[in-house]
Design a protein around this motif. Structure first.
Motif, PDB file in Angstrom:
ATOM      1  N   ALA A  99      -0.017 -23.666 -48.933  1.00  0.00           N
ATOM      2  CA  ALA A  99      -1.326 -24.314 -48.849  1.00  0.00           C
ATOM      3  C   ALA A  99      -2.039 -24.230 -50.196  1.00  0.00           C
ATOM      4  O   ALA A  99      -3.010 -23.492 -50.374  1.00  0.00           O
ATOM      5  N   ILE A 100      -1.550 -24.990 -51.172  1.00  0.00           N
ATOM      6  CA  ILE A 100      -2.103 -24.952 -52.521  1.00  0.00           C
ATOM      7  C   ILE A 100      -2.432 -26.363 -52.989  1.00  0.00           C
ATOM      8  O   ILE A 100      -1.854 -27.339 -52.509  1.00  0.00           O
ATOM      9  N   VAL A 101      -3.364 -26.445 -53.938  1.00  0.00           N
ATOM     10  CA  VAL A 101      -3.706 -27.724 -54.549  1.00  0.00           C
ATOM     11  C   VAL A 101      -3.882 -27.529 -56.053  1.00  0.00           C
ATOM     12  O   VAL A 101      -4.329 -26.475 -56.509  1.00  0.00           O
ATOM     13  N   ASN A 217      -6.220 -22.234 -53.357  1.00  0.00           N
ATOM     14  CA  ASN A 217      -5.882 -22.285 -51.940  1.00  0.00           C
ATOM     15  C   ASN A 217      -6.519 -23.542 -51.371  1.00  0.00           C
ATOM     16  O   ASN A 217      -7.701 -23.811 -51.611  1.00  0.00           O
ATOM     17  N   ARG A 218      -5.755 -24.328 -50.645  1.00  0.00           N
ATOM     18  CA  ARG A 218      -6.221 -25.628 -50.157  1.00  0.00           C
ATOM     19  C   ARG A 218      -7.476 -25.506 -49.287  1.00  0.00           C
ATOM     20  O   ARG A 218      -8.444 -26.265 -49.446  1.00  0.00           O
ATOM     21  N   ASP A 219      -7.505 -24.534 -48.387  1.00  0.00           N
ATOM     22  CA  ASP A 219      -8.655 -24.379 -47.500  1.00  0.00           C
ATOM     23  C   ASP A 219      -9.886 -23.905 -48.267  1.00  0.00           C
ATOM     24  O   ASP A 219     -11.011 -24.316 -47.970  1.00  0.00           O
ATOM     25  N   PHE A 220      -9.658 -23.037 -49.241  1.00  0.00           N
ATOM     26  CA  PHE A 220     -10.785 -22.557 -50.046  1.00  0.00           C
ATOM     27  C   PHE A 220     -11.399 -23.706 -50.837  1.00  0.00           C
ATOM     28  O   PHE A 220     -12.631 -23.831 -50.903  1.00  0.00           O
ATOM     29  N   ALA A 221     -10.558 -24.544 -51.437  1.00  0.00           N
ATOM     30  CA  ALA A 221     -11.070 -25.677 -52.208  1.00  0.00           C
ATOM     31  C   ALA A 221     -11.866 -26.632 -51.332  1.00  0.00           C
ATOM     32  O   ALA A 221     -12.879 -27.196 -51.774  1.00  0.00           O
ATOM     33  N   ALA A 222     -11.418 -26.806 -50.096  1.00  0.00           N
ATOM     34  CA  ALA A 222     -12.134 -27.687 -49.172  1.00  0.00           C
ATOM     35  C   ALA A 222     -13.475 -27.089 -48.756  1.00  0.00           C
ATOM     36  O   ALA A 222     -14.469 -27.806 -48.596  1.00  0.00           O
ATOM     37  N   ALA A 308      -0.540 -33.036 -53.546  1.00  0.00           N
ATOM     38  CA  ALA A 308      -1.167 -31.709 -53.669  1.00  0.00           C
ATOM     39  C   ALA A 308      -2.221 -31.680 -54.774  1.00  0.00           C
ATOM     40  O   ALA A 308      -2.648 -30.583 -55.178  1.00  0.00           O
ATOM     41  N   VAL A 309      -2.661 -32.822 -55.242  1.00  0.00           N
ATOM     42  CA  VAL A 309      -3.696 -32.858 -56.273  1.00  0.00           C
ATOM     43  C   VAL A 309      -5.064 -32.953 -55.615  1.00  0.00           C
ATOM     44  O   VAL A 309      -5.323 -33.855 -54.819  1.00  0.00           O
ATOM     45  N   TRP A 310      -5.934 -32.002 -55.941  1.00  0.00           N
ATOM     46  CA  TRP A 310      -7.261 -31.917 -55.337  1.00  0.00           C
ATOM     47  C   TRP A 310      -8.260 -32.777 -56.101  1.00  0.00           C
ATOM     48  O   TRP A 310      -8.237 -32.822 -57.335  1.00  0.00           O
ATOM     49  N   THR A 311      -9.116 -33.430 -55.370  1.00  0.00           N
ATOM     50  CA  THR A 311     -10.207 -34.187 -55.974  1.00  0.00           C
ATOM     51  C   THR A 311     -11.523 -33.674 -55.414  1.00  0.00           C
ATOM     52  O   THR A 311     -11.686 -33.579 -54.200  1.00  0.00           O
TER      53      THR A 311
END
Length: 315
Positions: A99-101, A217-222, A308-311
């Protein structure tokens, strides 16, 4: 690729942080857990305390890792929130479902990552590695360098014997001649240089066009987009300081990591410090690396990096 000025880049990240914080009612951040290694921009940022100042009153917890793969795993399980790694670890992580971005691109290891042998070795070139034991961290940026360097030398990865070791274990194996060559990054490469004056067979800067990455961490970034963008902006400030104070960078790295100053001087002098947005060109180069690993069946599943790229959210 059009390079953004530091001022423009900072404006983008600050704007994203503002829009994120105003549009999303996230729980107030109490502590930011950052994974780092023994060199690079995050170490400078820690010494300068720029992230601590940027996210106050939240606190920062720094967690040290010897390599990227365990850092990615820590991100996956939520033991840390953000962290800095080379090009290969997030590929292995994404392929395994971590779960990474990707949040931002940092400068590559470049001249600070190499495949090398002891000066008395009979191995004179990459082609001479055929049938030899090469120490390397599995799933690390050095793993990618080794594969790409062998390809350039027209030597298959299956024509050597990779010995998968952590940097500390590889250092011991190299010292006792249990491996014939070693592929690793700074400061471990720099430490080896000060001890052995090794023969360098390949540098990352000669073989690859890659970046290192700040990932989350994907959830943290969200849940905490403002914290992510504010942290990246602070890293940009640390990069600005580091590039203007190269003579002080080695001392900063030494102070935080305890790595001998002479090795950190070597590492600092060949380092480039930068923070960039994740562009289509950067994604394309990272995809080339992912495809290379998939072709060799070193990752369990083929992946699409752009997934997996976060915006940062804007509304």
């Amino acid at each position: 690729m059009t390079r953004l000025t530091r001022r423009a880049l900072g404006a983008i990240f600050f704007a994203a942080a503002f829009m994120s914080s105003s549009a999303f009612a996230a729980e107030p951040l109490k502590e930011l857990k950052i994974g780092y290694q023994k060199t690079g921009l995050p170490v400078v940022a820690r010494q300068q305390k720029v992230i601590e100042k940027a996210i106050a009153p939240a606190t920062v917890k720094w967690v040290e890792f010897t390599a990227g793969p365990p850092l990615v795993e820590a991100l996956n399980v939520g033991s840390i929130d953000v962290g800095w790694v080379g090009d290969a670890p997030p590929i292995f992580g994404q392929s395994a479902g971590s779960a990474i971005v990707y949040v931002a691109a940092l400068a590559s290891n470049g001249a600070g990552e190499a495949v090398f042998v002891k000066p008395e070795s009979a191995i004179q070139s990459l082609a001479d590695l055929k049938g030899k034991k090469v120490g390397v961290g599995k799933g690390t940026s050095a793993h990618n360098l080794l594969i790409a360097a062998l390809e350039k030398a027209k030597l298959g990865f299956d024509e050597i014997t990779p010995v998968y070791l952590s940097p500390a274990d590889a250092a011991a194996a190299f010292a006792s001649d249990k491996i014939d060559a070693w592929a690793v990054w700074d400061p471990f490469f720099a430490i080896a240089e000060t001890r052995y004056k090794p023969r360098v067979l390949a540098l990352s800067s000669e073989v690859l066009n890659v970046k290192t990455y700040f990932i989350a961490n994907r959830d943290f970034a969200a849940a905490q987009p403002a914290a992510v963008t504010t942290t990246v902006t602070a890293l940009g400030e640390a990069a600005k300081w580091a590039n203007a104070n190269k003579d002080k960078v080695a001392e900063a790295l030494h102070e935080v990591t305890g790595v001998p100053l002479d090795a950190q001087i070597l590492a600092a002098n060949r380092s480039v410090f930068s923070v960039e947005p994740i562009t289509p060109e950067i994604i394309a180069h990272q995809q080339e690396t992912a495809d290379r690993f998939a072709k060799l069946k070193l990752i369990p599943n083929a992946i699409k990096i752009s997934d997996a790229v976060w915006t940062a959210p804007t509304n």
